[in-house]
Design a protein around this motif. Structure first.
Motif, PDB file in Angstrom:
ATOM      1  N   SER A 175      -2.083-128.841  44.480  1.00  0.00           N
ATOM      2  CA  SER A 175      -1.456-130.063  45.325  1.00  0.00           C
ATOM      3  C   SER A 175      -0.111-129.058  46.035  1.00  0.00           C
ATOM      4  CB  SER A 175      -0.174-131.147  43.892  1.00  0.00           C
ATOM      5  OG  SER A 175       0.332-131.626  44.755  1.00  0.00           O
ATOM      6  N   HIS A 176       1.282-129.256  45.604  1.00  0.00           N
ATOM      7  CA  HIS A 176       2.227-128.408  46.578  1.00  0.00           C
ATOM      8  C   HIS A 176       3.230-128.121  45.794  1.00  0.00           C
ATOM      9  CE1 HIS A 176       5.214-131.845  46.896  1.00  0.00           C
ATOM     10  NE2 HIS A 176       3.758-132.301  46.731  1.00  0.00           N
ATOM     11  N   LEU A 177       3.572-126.184  46.151  1.00  0.00           N
ATOM     12  CA  LEU A 177       4.498-126.306  45.252  1.00  0.00           C
ATOM     13  C   LEU A 177       5.479-126.645  45.791  1.00  0.00           C
ATOM     14  CD1 LEU A 177       3.084-123.459  44.014  1.00  0.00           C
ATOM     15  CD2 LEU A 177       4.035-125.082  42.383  1.00  0.00           C
TER      16      LEU A 177
ATOM     17  N   PHE B 267       8.904-132.019  38.838  1.00  0.00           N
ATOM     18  CA  PHE B 267       7.444-131.997  38.467  1.00  0.00           C
ATOM     19  C   PHE B 267       6.928-132.535  40.140  1.00  0.00           C
ATOM     20  CE2 PHE B 267       9.940-133.021  34.566  1.00  0.00           C
ATOM     21  CZ  PHE B 267       9.779-132.230  34.230  1.00  0.00           C
ATOM     22  N   ASP B 268       7.549-133.142  41.257  1.00  0.00           N
ATOM     23  CA  ASP B 268       6.666-133.358  42.037  1.00  0.00           C
ATOM     24  C   ASP B 268       5.374-132.326  42.436  1.00  0.00           C
ATOM     25  OD1 ASP B 268       5.583-134.499  44.834  1.00  0.00           O
ATOM     26  OD2 ASP B 268       7.604-135.228  45.382  1.00  0.00           O
ATOM     27  N   GLY B 269       3.912-132.307  42.514  1.00  0.00           N
ATOM     28  CA  GLY B 269       3.598-131.534  43.361  1.00  0.00           C
ATOM     29  C   GLY B 269       3.650-130.341  42.596  1.00  0.00           C
ATOM     30  N   ALA B 270       3.833-129.382  42.060  1.00  0.00           N
ATOM     31  CA  ALA B 270       4.691-128.907  40.950  1.00  0.00           C
ATOM     32  C   ALA B 270       3.479-128.837  39.982  1.00  0.00           C
ATOM     33  CB  ALA B 270       5.943-127.974  40.349  1.00  0.00           C
TER      34      ALA B 270
ATOM     35  N   ASN C 220       4.288-126.862  52.834  1.00  0.00           N
ATOM     36  CA  ASN C 220       4.811-127.763  53.436  1.00  0.00           C
ATOM     37  C   ASN C 220       4.535-129.272  52.773  1.00  0.00           C
ATOM     38  OD1 ASN C 220       6.965-129.101  54.678  1.00  0.00           O
ATOM     39  ND2 ASN C 220       6.718-129.188  56.186  1.00  0.00           N
ATOM     40  N   GLU C 221       4.563-129.953  51.976  1.00  0.00           N
ATOM     41  CA  GLU C 221       3.787-131.017  51.400  1.00  0.00           C
ATOM     42  C   GLU C 221       4.458-132.094  52.471  1.00  0.00           C
ATOM     43  OE1 GLU C 221       2.531-135.189  49.426  1.00  0.00           O
ATOM     44  OE2 GLU C 221       3.954-133.706  49.413  1.00  0.00           O
ATOM     45  N   GLU C 222       5.997-131.273  51.676  1.00  0.00           N
ATOM     46  CA  GLU C 222       7.308-132.195  51.725  1.00  0.00           C
ATOM     47  C   GLU C 222       7.924-133.425  52.930  1.00  0.00           C
ATOM     48  OE1 GLU C 222       7.922-134.296  49.236  1.00  0.00           O
ATOM     49  OE2 GLU C 222       7.481-133.076  47.346  1.00  0.00           O
ATOM     50  N   GLY C 223       7.626-132.141  53.871  1.00  0.00           N
ATOM     51  CA  GLY C 223       7.887-132.851  55.544  1.00  0.00           C
ATOM     52  C   GLY C 223       8.907-131.960  55.114  1.00  0.00           C
TER      53      GLY C 223
ATOM     54  N   VAL D 191      -4.182-134.247  40.666  1.00  0.00           N
ATOM     55  CA  VAL D 191      -2.734-134.642  39.537  1.00  0.00           C
ATOM     56  C   VAL D 191      -0.990-134.832  40.368  1.00  0.00           C
ATOM     57  CG1 VAL D 191      -2.716-135.147  37.505  1.00  0.00           C
ATOM     58  CG2 VAL D 191      -4.575-133.919  38.349  1.00  0.00           C
ATOM     59  N   HIS D 192      -1.110-135.810  40.581  1.00  0.00           N
ATOM     60  CA  HIS D 192       0.509-135.692  40.900  1.00  0.00           C
ATOM     61  C   HIS D 192       0.854-136.834  40.217  1.00  0.00           C
ATOM     62  CE1 HIS D 192       3.840-136.323  43.608  1.00  0.00           C
ATOM     63  NE2 HIS D 192       3.238-134.859  44.514  1.00  0.00           N
ATOM     64  N   ILE D 193       2.534-136.352  39.749  1.00  0.00           N
ATOM     65  CA  ILE D 193       3.653-138.112  39.343  1.00  0.00           C
ATOM     66  C   ILE D 193       2.857-139.267  40.674  1.00  0.00           C
ATOM     67  CG2 ILE D 193       4.974-136.490  38.095  1.00  0.00           C
ATOM     68  CD1 ILE D 193       7.129-136.674  40.241  1.00  0.00           C
TER      69      ILE D 193
ATOM     70  N   GLY E  41       1.965-141.086  50.761  1.00  0.00           N
ATOM     71  CA  GLY E  41       0.922-140.530  51.180  1.00  0.00           C
ATOM     72  C   GLY E  41       1.214-139.017  50.605  1.00  0.00           C
ATOM     73  N   HIS E  42      -0.083-138.437  50.292  1.00  0.00           N
ATOM     74  CA  HIS E  42      -0.635-136.997  49.364  1.00  0.00           C
ATOM     75  C   HIS E  42      -1.716-136.033  50.042  1.00  0.00           C
ATOM     76  CE1 HIS E  42       1.931-138.390  45.844  1.00  0.00           C
ATOM     77  NE2 HIS E  42       1.065-139.625  46.192  1.00  0.00           N
ATOM     78  N   ASP E  43      -1.759-134.699  50.377  1.00  0.00           N
ATOM     79  CA  ASP E  43      -2.047-133.790  50.685  1.00  0.00           C
ATOM     80  C   ASP E  43      -3.766-134.269  50.286  1.00  0.00           C
ATOM     81  OD1 ASP E  43      -1.373-131.746  51.296  1.00  0.00           O
ATOM     82  OD2 ASP E  43      -0.529-131.215  49.261  1.00  0.00           O
TER      83      ASP E  43
END
Ligand SMILES: [Zn+2]
Length: 418
Positions: free
Chosen positions: A83-85, A94-97, A128-131, A189-191, A357-359
């Motif tokens: 996912s993304h950091l 927790f979002d991404g991490a 840059n997942e979050e944008g 896996v994501h919240i 949206g997610h990666d």
């Protein structure tokens, strides 16, 4: 042996808390915007954990990071998990991490158990997942080839530097080519970022699809005139028409069941003076649905409603669709692996649709992909108060471990869904 495999939940939680120190905010969240010094520190910490464990870390030309644990057969395509950091400016821990660190925990647990897998397993941290800079999910979009690297490099940040310059400044413009090796599949896996799993006390959400999305801009034009002398029955008030559109958007979404979403997020009246009847209003509409047929029905209902409202208020209406992204189905075999793992481990689970949206949405277009959710407190995310429980963190990690083992020990290639 595999059936008894469990993650080290204490270590996963500790890693989440250690990562959350980077960019920690006073209100308990994180500020870790892509390409910032905090992003660099988070990447460095992730890399140091991978180095310690002996995983080979590679960084591609857009800064996406890959940490590989070899499999018995080095020629078989790898299982990718991650996912993304990066975070929103005032994001949560927790979002991404959670997705990156639960994937890392899967690798570490396999080491602890001395368990080999047939295929290599690789953890990814997408750039840059979050944008918060320019637009969301650029790293995974570049990786899949949907966005050319030179276009992504040329995108500007708010200071006027290019993203290429930003990546070089934090030392993460890597030399690995984009997507160089074939991959077997991708798990993320994501919240949840919504309230459904918590409400139903189910720690595991199996995402069947990403919602289809349609965006519109609508300009309603009437006639601006004096609020005092103009009688009510001769007005051409664009804001009154817009108000009806707002309510209609809600009705249209509600008519399509629990998966329907309809939002007017921006609404600007002109000339915006207290004693002038608004002669023009610009607004945006965001429709989402898990079913493309339902989304088409919403699209048609909007056109009809806007025309009718405009006629009744003597307005002209210019309705433009600006985004149309169809529903994204996730891979049924991989969904089945998550479901079987949750069942065997005794965790309550349910299928749901991802409205955000997610990666994984980009990955699903090129390789077999699955997306799994764990609950977050009150469905809150993109907020410093975002929270999860240690129990759900453990459940998500265990299911991910079991699902990854199933995929990584299966020699048969997966076909893309039709
Ligand atoms: Zn996220």
């Amino acid at each position: 042996m595999s059936a008894n495999a469990r993650i080290n939940a204490t270590r996963l939680w500790q890693s989440l808390m250690d990562m959350a120190k980077i960019g920690a905010t006073a209100k308990g969240g994180v500020h870790r915007i892509a390409f910032s010094d905090e992003d660099r520190q988070a990447r460095d910490l992730f890399r140091s954990w991978c180095d310690e464990a002996g995983y080979t870390v590679r960084v591609d030309k857009f800064g996406n990071m890959f940490a590989r644990r070899p499999g018995r057969d080095p020629d078989l395509p790898a299982v990718l998990v991650g996912s993304h950091l990066d975070s929103q400016p005032t994001g949560g821990k927790f979002d991404g991490a959670y997705g990156v660190l639960s994937a890392l925990e899967v690798l570490r647990s396999l080491d602890d158990m001395g368990q080999e897998t047939l295929r290599p397993v690789e953890v990814v941290n997408w750039t840059n997942e979050e944008g918060a800079i320019f637009k969301p999910m650029i790293g995974s979009e570049v990786f899949t080839g949907a966005l050319p690297l030179d276009k992504a490099y040329a995108m500007p940040d708010p200071q006027g530097r290019t993203l290429e310059e930003d990546l070089r400044a934090i030392g993460y413009a890597g030399d690995m080519e984009l997507n160089p090796d074939p991959l077997h599949c991708y798990f993320e896996v994501h919240i949840e970022q919504g309230p459904i799993l918590e409400r139903e006390a189910a720690p595991i959400g199996i995402v069947s699809a990403g919602a289809g999305i349609r965006w519109y801009t609508l300009t309603l034009t009437g006639f601006d005139s004096h609020a005092g002398p103009t009688p009510m029955d001769v007005r051409r008030d664009a804001l009154v028409g817009a108000a009806e559109v707002v309510l209609e958007v809600r009705k249209i979404a509600l008519a399509q069941g629990e998966d329907g979403r309809g939002t007017v997020g921006c609404l600007t009246p002109y000339p915006a003076s207290p004693n002038v009847i608004p002669g023009r209003v610009e607004l945006t509409i965001d429709f989402r649905h898990a079913s493309d047929e339902a989304l088409t029905a919403m699209h048609e209902a909007l056109g009809t409603a806007v025309a009718e409202i405009a006629r009744r208020h003597d307005l002209s209406a210019d309705l433009q669709q600006t985004v149309h992204s169809p529903r994204i189905p996730f891979h049924p075999t991989l969904q089945g692996m998550i479901r079987d793992a949750a069942k065997e481990l005794g965790y309550a689970h349910r299928d749901l649709v991802s409205g955000a949206g997610h990666d994984a949405f980009h990955l699903a277009k090129v390789i077999p992909t699955a997306l799994m959710f764990i609950p977050c407190e009150n469905g809150v995310s993109h907020n410093e108060s975002e929270n999860i429980t240690q129990e759900d963190s453990e459940a998500g990690g265990n299911v991910l471990l079991q699902a990854v083992l199933r995929a990584a020990n299966d020699p048969a290639p997966l076909k893309m869904p039709a």
